[in-house]
Design a protein around this motif. Structure first.
Motif, mmCIF file in Angstrom:
data_model
loop_
_atom_site.group_PDB
_atom_site.id
_atom_site.type_symbol
_atom_site.label_atom_id
_atom_site.label_comp_id
_atom_site.label_asym_id
_atom_site.label_seq_id
_atom_site.Cartn_x
_atom_site.Cartn_y
_atom_site.Cartn_z
ATOM 1 N N SER A 44 0.820 -1.219 0.000
ATOM 2 C CA SER A 44 0.000 0.000 0.000
ATOM 3 C C SER A 44 0.848 1.260 0.000
ATOM 4 O O SER A 44 0.413 2.312 -0.471
ATOM 5 C CB SER A 44 -0.926 0.000 1.216
ATOM 6 N N LYS A 45 2.071 1.180 0.517
ATOM 7 C CA LYS A 45 2.922 2.366 0.625
ATOM 8 C C LYS A 45 3.865 2.527 -0.566
ATOM 9 O O LYS A 45 4.269 3.644 -0.906
ATOM 10 C CB LYS A 45 3.763 2.293 1.908
ATOM 11 N N ASN A 46 4.260 1.411 -1.177
ATOM 12 C CA ASN A 46 5.238 1.471 -2.266
ATOM 13 C C ASN A 46 4.557 1.609 -3.618
ATOM 14 O O ASN A 46 3.438 1.141 -3.824
ATOM 15 C CB ASN A 46 6.107 0.209 -2.277
ATOM 16 N N ALA A 47 5.255 2.276 -4.510
ATOM 17 C CA ALA A 47 4.796 2.406 -5.891
ATOM 18 C C ALA A 47 6.023 2.385 -6.790
ATOM 19 O O ALA A 47 7.138 2.655 -6.353
ATOM 20 C CB ALA A 47 4.007 3.699 -6.076
ATOM 21 N N GLY A 48 5.808 2.038 -8.053
ATOM 22 C CA GLY A 48 6.915 2.043 -8.986
ATOM 23 C C GLY A 48 7.366 0.640 -9.357
ATOM 24 O O GLY A 48 6.768 -0.360 -8.967
ATOM 25 N N VAL A 49 8.441 0.609 -10.137
ATOM 26 C CA VAL A 49 9.050 -0.643 -10.585
ATOM 27 C C VAL A 49 10.452 -0.730 -10.015
ATOM 28 O O VAL A 49 11.264 0.181 -10.199
ATOM 29 C CB VAL A 49 9.104 -0.710 -12.128
ATOM 30 N N PHE A 50 10.727 -1.790 -9.309
ATOM 31 C CA PHE A 50 12.049 -1.999 -8.726
ATOM 32 C C PHE A 50 12.773 -3.077 -9.524
ATOM 33 O O PHE A 50 12.263 -4.193 -9.671
ATOM 34 C CB PHE A 50 11.914 -2.406 -7.258
ATOM 35 N N ARG A 51 13.927 -2.721 -10.016
ATOM 36 C CA ARG A 51 14.682 -3.644 -10.867
ATOM 37 C C ARG A 51 15.753 -4.342 -10.042
ATOM 38 O O ARG A 51 16.403 -3.741 -9.194
ATOM 39 C CB ARG A 51 15.299 -2.899 -12.052
ATOM 40 N N PHE A 52 15.937 -5.620 -10.359
ATOM 41 C CA PHE A 52 16.918 -6.434 -9.647
ATOM 42 C C PHE A 52 17.850 -7.093 -10.654
ATOM 43 O O PHE A 52 17.413 -7.510 -11.727
ATOM 44 C CB PHE A 52 16.216 -7.537 -8.831
ATOM 45 N N PRO A 53 19.129 -7.206 -10.303
ATOM 46 C CA PRO A 53 20.022 -7.997 -11.141
ATOM 47 C C PRO A 53 19.699 -9.470 -10.928
ATOM 48 O O PRO A 53 18.698 -9.820 -10.304
ATOM 49 C CB PRO A 53 21.409 -7.650 -10.598
ATOM 50 N N ARG A 54 20.554 -10.344 -11.411
ATOM 51 C CA ARG A 54 20.335 -11.774 -11.231
ATOM 52 C C ARG A 54 20.216 -12.078 -9.743
ATOM 53 O O ARG A 54 21.127 -11.814 -8.965
ATOM 54 C CB ARG A 54 21.491 -12.558 -11.849
ATOM 55 N N VAL A 55 19.078 -12.634 -9.332
ATOM 56 C CA VAL A 55 18.791 -12.834 -7.915
ATOM 57 C C VAL A 55 19.534 -14.037 -7.360
ATOM 58 O O VAL A 55 20.145 -13.989 -6.298
ATOM 59 C CB VAL A 55 17.280 -13.005 -7.689
ATOM 60 N N SER A 56 19.486 -15.159 -8.078
ATOM 61 C CA SER A 56 20.054 -16.402 -7.559
ATOM 62 C C SER A 56 21.468 -16.596 -8.081
ATOM 63 O O SER A 56 21.689 -16.748 -9.267
ATOM 64 C CB SER A 56 19.190 -17.586 -7.991
ATOM 65 N N CYS A 57 22.436 -16.557 -7.194
ATOM 66 C CA CYS A 57 23.824 -16.755 -7.598
ATOM 67 C C CYS A 57 24.591 -17.370 -6.439
ATOM 68 O O CYS A 57 24.097 -17.488 -5.323
ATOM 69 C CB CYS A 57 24.473 -15.442 -8.027
ATOM 70 N N ALA A 58 25.824 -17.764 -6.713
ATOM 71 C CA ALA A 58 26.609 -18.449 -5.682
ATOM 72 C C ALA A 58 26.809 -17.565 -4.461
ATOM 73 O O ALA A 58 26.834 -18.034 -3.326
ATOM 74 C CB ALA A 58 27.953 -18.877 -6.262
ATOM 75 N N ALA A 59 26.967 -16.252 -4.702
ATOM 76 C CA ALA A 59 27.221 -15.341 -3.585
ATOM 77 C C ALA A 59 26.018 -15.230 -2.664
ATOM 78 O O ALA A 59 26.125 -14.805 -1.525
ATOM 79 C CB ALA A 59 27.592 -13.960 -4.128
ATOM 80 N N ALA A 60 24.844 -15.630 -3.190
ATOM 81 C CA ALA A 60 23.625 -15.510 -2.395
ATOM 82 C C ALA A 60 23.247 -16.834 -1.740
ATOM 83 O O ALA A 60 22.087 -17.065 -1.434
ATOM 84 C CB ALA A 60 22.481 -15.018 -3.280
ATOM 85 N N SER A 61 24.222 -17.712 -1.539
ATOM 86 C CA SER A 61 23.926 -19.003 -0.940
ATOM 87 C C SER A 61 23.343 -18.830 0.451
ATOM 88 O O SER A 61 23.823 -18.046 1.258
ATOM 89 C CB SER A 61 25.199 -19.854 -0.853
ATOM 90 N N ALA A 62 22.275 -19.589 0.706
ATOM 91 C CA ALA A 62 21.617 -19.510 2.012
ATOM 92 C C ALA A 62 21.767 -20.805 2.795
ATOM 93 O O ALA A 62 21.115 -20.987 3.818
ATOM 94 C CB ALA A 62 20.126 -19.196 1.812
ATOM 95 N N ASP A 63 22.633 -21.686 2.323
ATOM 96 C CA ASP A 63 22.768 -22.995 2.969
ATOM 97 C C ASP A 63 23.291 -22.899 4.396
ATOM 98 O O ASP A 63 22.938 -23.713 5.249
ATOM 99 C CB ASP A 63 23.676 -23.908 2.141
ATOM 100 N N ASP A 64 24.149 -21.913 4.646
ATOM 101 C CA ASP A 64 24.742 -21.797 5.982
ATOM 102 C C ASP A 64 24.142 -20.664 6.806
ATOM 103 O O ASP A 64 24.635 -20.346 7.886
ATOM 104 C CB ASP A 64 26.264 -21.588 5.863
ATOM 105 N N ALA A 65 23.080 -20.066 6.290
ATOM 106 C CA ALA A 65 22.472 -18.936 6.987
ATOM 107 C C ALA A 65 21.581 -19.421 8.141
ATOM 108 O O ALA A 65 21.106 -20.553 8.149
ATOM 109 C CB ALA A 65 21.656 -18.100 6.002
ATOM 110 N N ASP A 66 21.393 -18.546 9.112
ATOM 111 C CA ASP A 66 20.543 -18.849 10.260
ATOM 112 C C ASP A 66 19.103 -18.516 9.889
ATOM 113 O O ASP A 66 18.631 -17.397 10.082
ATOM 114 C CB ASP A 66 21.001 -18.032 11.469
ATOM 115 N N LEU A 67 18.399 -19.492 9.357
ATOM 116 C CA LEU A 67 17.058 -19.262 8.829
ATOM 117 C C LEU A 67 16.004 -19.916 9.712
ATOM 118 O O LEU A 67 16.277 -20.889 10.417
ATOM 119 C CB LEU A 67 16.951 -19.845 7.409
ATOM 120 N N ASP A 68 14.807 -19.380 9.635
ATOM 121 C CA ASP A 68 13.660 -20.004 10.274
ATOM 122 C C ASP A 68 13.507 -21.412 9.688
ATOM 123 O O ASP A 68 13.469 -21.575 8.461
ATOM 124 C CB ASP A 68 12.416 -19.167 9.969
#
Length: 348
Positions: free
Chosen positions: A244-268
């Motif tokens: 409700s508060k945001n408007a517009g188009v937000f662009r993202f580069p390649r989302v899934s990559c090796a640097a974004a590994s979540a295997d060792d992250a403290d996740l729910d």
């Protein structure tokens, strides 16, 4: 659906220097090695980027120890004059290259070509990419797998708001290029928060309803019968308040990559839990059969707040296996199994 557009292969993308410095063995030399040492010869036609990421020293060393030899295919020479190959591994685009491979498959039935060019082409169009999943009735005790509702826009950005309204899609929407050819541009994503901003998007594209998934996706690598799953960070959830508060188009580069590994992250744990193995095995089996492919990966998300409701949001042919833990052993075992399978068929 087949793409009407053709993509001409840029010879510059293929690293001539690598081709020259890699093993350039004559037909006679290859035949002699195959006969004397039972060497499995894998001819490869890959872009320089794919060569660098896939043909790493550890893979080549392990392959040699297992009797597998990787040999660069020279695109300036007829394919039938090269080899002999047991397997042809490729990831190049273009109508001419597809025709060369199809002719080679027809005249060399004894060679395993990974994979059929026409089957690969099916994944180059996001309109047809997920159709195989959508056509499945994959719902059982292990969970349900589907695809997000989506809409294809081929031209005229000004018509997008009306088209979205008619289709009944719910904001926010993820915008992806219609063509998925492995280029950096084909992996660019945009997230549109409001109707007005939809006109700022650039067709041809696919609009997918955004599904909250805890900011984590599962990248499922398929190598023949083998399945390997890794976690990757993804786009964060969007709350109703943010919408409700945001408007517009937000662009993202390649989302899934090796640097974004979540295997060792403290996740729910509810977010990090991998999809059930039996569900993935059934999904992989159905897709291998439906797509006619043996080398691909899936991007899968779990709908936030559920434990067993999954969506396939992307399928890629011959992905970045170099980012997959233990890919060297998995891939070399797969190549050997192909040759063994062929040998058994000939013996029958």
């Amino acid at each position: 659906m087949r793409l009407k557009e053709e993509y001409s292969h840029n010879v510059d993308d293929y690293d001539d220097q690598v081709s020259e410095t890699m093993s350039q063995l004559s037909v006679g030399a290859l035949q002699q090695q195959q006969q004397q040492k039972n060497v499995v010869v894998v001819g490869y036609a890959l872009t320089s980027k794919k060569i660098k990421s896939f043909l790493q020293p550890k893979l080549e060393g392990l392959a040699r120890n297992k009797g597998i030899l990787f040999v660069a295919i020279d695109q300036n020479r007829p394919l039938s004059d090269q080899g002999p190959f047991d397997i042809v591994l490729h990831k190049l685009t273009g109508k001419e290259w597809r025709q060369i491979l199809e002719e080679y498959r027809r005249t060399h039935p004894e060679v395993t070509v990974l994979d059929p060019p026409d089957a690969i082409q099916h994944l180059h169009n996001r309109q047809s990419m997920l159709q195989c999943v959508a056509d499945m009735n994959l719902s059982d005790s292990y969970g349900k797998v589907g695809v997000p509702r989506q809409l294809v826009i081929k031209r005229d950005a000004s018509s997008i708001p009306d088209a979205v309204a008619r289709a009944g899609l719910t904001l926010p929407l993820v915008a992806k290029p219609l063509v998925a050819d492995g280029s950096a541009k084909s992996h660019e994503l945009s997230l549109a928060y409001d109707q007005y901003s939809l006109q700022k998007l650039e067709p041809p594209l696919v609009l997918q309803e955004f599904v909250n998934h805890g900011g984590v996706l599962f990248k499922v690598y398929i190598v023949g019968e083998a399945i390997k799953v890794v976690r990757r960070f993804s786009l964060p959830d969007v709350t109703k308040r943010e919408l409700s508060k945001n408007a517009g188009v937000f662009r993202f580069p390649r989302v899934s990559c090796a640097a974004a590994s979540a295997d060792d992250a403290d996740l729910d744990p509810s977010v990090a839990e991998l999809p059930p193995r039996p569900l993935l095995e059934r999904l992989a089996k159905e897709l291998r059969r439906g797509l006619g492919l043996r080398l691909f990966n899936l991007d899968i998300i779990r709908e936030h707040g559920t434990r067993d409701h999954f969506y396939v949001i992307d399928i890629n042919y011959f992905p970045g296996y170099g980012k997959m833990p233990g890919y060297e052993h998995i891939f070399t075992d797969f190549l050997l199994s192909l040759v063994q399978s062929r040998y058994k068929k000939r013996s029958c």
